[in-house]
Design an enzyme around this catalytic site. Structure first.
Site, PDB file in Angstrom:
ATOM      1  N   GLN A 174       0.816  -1.216   0.000  1.00 49.01           N
ATOM      2  CA  GLN A 174       0.000   0.000   0.000  1.00 49.01           C
ATOM      3  C   GLN A 174       0.850   1.267   0.000  1.00 49.01           C
ATOM      4  OE1 GLN A 174      -3.715   2.006   2.501  1.00 49.01           O
ATOM      5  NE2 GLN A 174      -2.568   0.333   3.459  1.00 49.01           N
ATOM      6  N   ILE A 197      13.434  -9.185   1.782  1.00 48.94           N
ATOM      7  CA  ILE A 197      14.377  -8.514   2.682  1.00 48.94           C
ATOM      8  C   ILE A 197      14.849  -9.412   3.816  1.00 48.94           C
ATOM      9  CG2 ILE A 197      13.450  -6.229   2.147  1.00 48.94           C
ATOM     10  CD1 ILE A 197      12.196  -6.223   4.958  1.00 48.94           C
ATOM     11  N   THR A 223       4.569   2.140  13.903  1.00 46.55           N
ATOM     12  CA  THR A 223       3.128   2.038  14.124  1.00 46.55           C
ATOM     13  C   THR A 223       2.683   2.559  15.482  1.00 46.55           C
ATOM     14  OG1 THR A 223       1.328   0.401  14.343  1.00 46.55           O
ATOM     15  CG2 THR A 223       3.516  -0.328  14.939  1.00 46.55           C
ATOM     16  N   TYR A 232       2.648  -8.097  16.435  1.00 48.05           N
ATOM     17  CA  TYR A 232       2.961  -7.092  15.417  1.00 48.05           C
ATOM     18  C   TYR A 232       3.587  -5.853  16.053  1.00 48.05           C
ATOM     19  CZ  TYR A 232       2.157  -3.289  12.113  1.00 48.05           C
ATOM     20  OH  TYR A 232       2.315  -2.186  11.313  1.00 48.05           O
ATOM     21  N   TRP A 251      -3.390   3.604  11.080  1.00 47.12           N
ATOM     22  CA  TRP A 251      -4.641   3.433  10.334  1.00 47.12           C
ATOM     23  C   TRP A 251      -4.486   3.855   8.866  1.00 47.12           C
ATOM     24  CZ3 TRP A 251      -9.622   4.727  13.573  1.00 47.12           C
ATOM     25  CH2 TRP A 251      -9.539   4.099  14.833  1.00 47.12           C
TER      26      TRP A 251
END
Length: 302
Positions: free
Chosen positions: A11, A42, A106, A130, A155
């Protein structure tokens, strides 16, 4: 200036590519090499080192990430391999090649218990695998690299890939189609109303980062460090869904529900709104407004 974009098919990677292609000025300023996972995994440290040596980038944009938050609870090794270990290896390579590393982190590094938006000075306490993997990446980068920008965002949504915005539109269209066929009434969509955060349009994030890189090219440095960079204002998922349908003029109602009704494998923070004052004060760049992005996306065919 040579940019190496990792995670080019995701994205954020696609948002960067769009920004780089749409501006003649940026096309002349930046020479970019975008690699998807299919072209460069990676987690393959030898391949990563060979690519860095061959291309010798001035800047590495690390958009590669394991982002399946619920799946990560059962696939922690894979999540940490991509998000943490590979980021640490990349930091060492950037130090070796004198490259600036731009890492995207994040809001999930926080536990969501604060009653005010999180600043960079707040203690981190991720609730899920995560979040822990992204925090580990931050720590490895800071330990192994001196030229870095760690940008915590939240988000993320756009016209690309899988995200809440596209999911809401897809579900709404499915309901409307069934109603048109007379198979059922247009049922309301149930959306969580007790988790709060800052929706961030990927295109805005990419544009702001490229603006910073233009300064970096001119000045030879930038104020390295950890920054919060997210859209404003903070809202619940329910409020965000309502705004999406209002802009798109889609006649589907939204029903607020508690997150307990949609409990996934991963625990998510209840309030992960980010305070981006440090970024604004340091770089004098206005924060993106997600409502404006929704208006822009109204013209985009998904």
């Amino acid at each position: 200036m040579k940019l190496l974009l990792l995670g080019g098919s995701g994205q954020l990677g696609q948002a960067f590519l769009h920004q780089l292609l749409q501006s003649q000025q940026q096309r002349s300023q930046f020479q970019s090499l975008a690699l998807s996972r299919a072209k460069l995994d990676i987690t393959d440290s030898a391949a990563l080192a060979a690519q860095m040596a061959a291309y010798s980038p001035d800047v590495v944009l690390n958009c590669a990430a394991y982002t399946a938050v619920d799946n990560a609870e059962q696939q922690s090794d894979s999540c940490f391999a991509v998000n943490a270990t590979a980021a640490g290896q990349l930091a060492k390579l950037c130090q070796q090649h004198n490259s600036l590393l731009v890492q995207f982190s994040t809001d999930y590094v926080f536990d969501g218990t604060s009653n005010v938006p999180y600043t960079e000075q707040h203690s981190t306490a991720p609730l899920n695998v995560y979040g822990r993997s992204k925090l580990a990446a931050e720590q490895l980068i800071q330990a192994n690299c001196t030229k870095y920008l760690i940008l915590r965002t939240s988000w993320l949504f756009s016209e690309y890939s899988h995200n809440f915005y596209r999911t809401m539109l897809r579900l709404a269209q499915q309901r409307l189609k069934l109603a048109e066929q007379g198979l059922s009434a247009a049922q309301p969509l149930s959306v969580v109303n007790d988790q709060f955060g800052c929706p961030t349009y990927a295109g805005d994030l990419a544009a702001i980062v490229l603006q910073l890189l233009q300064r970096y090219q001119l000045q030879g440095s930038v104020a390295y460090g950890v920054y919060h960079l997210a859209g404003q204002p903070a809202v619940s998922w329910y409020q965000f869904a309502q705004a999406i349908f209002a802009v798109q003029q889609i006649p589907v109602s939204v029903m607020p529900v508690g997150s307990a009704q949609y409990a996934g494998a991963a625990t998510r923070p209840a309030n992960s709104a980010l305070d981006c004052s440090k970024f604004c004060d340091t770089f004098a760049i206005a924060l993106p407004q997600w409502q404006a992005a929704l208006q822009q996306l109204k013209q985009v065919t998904l």
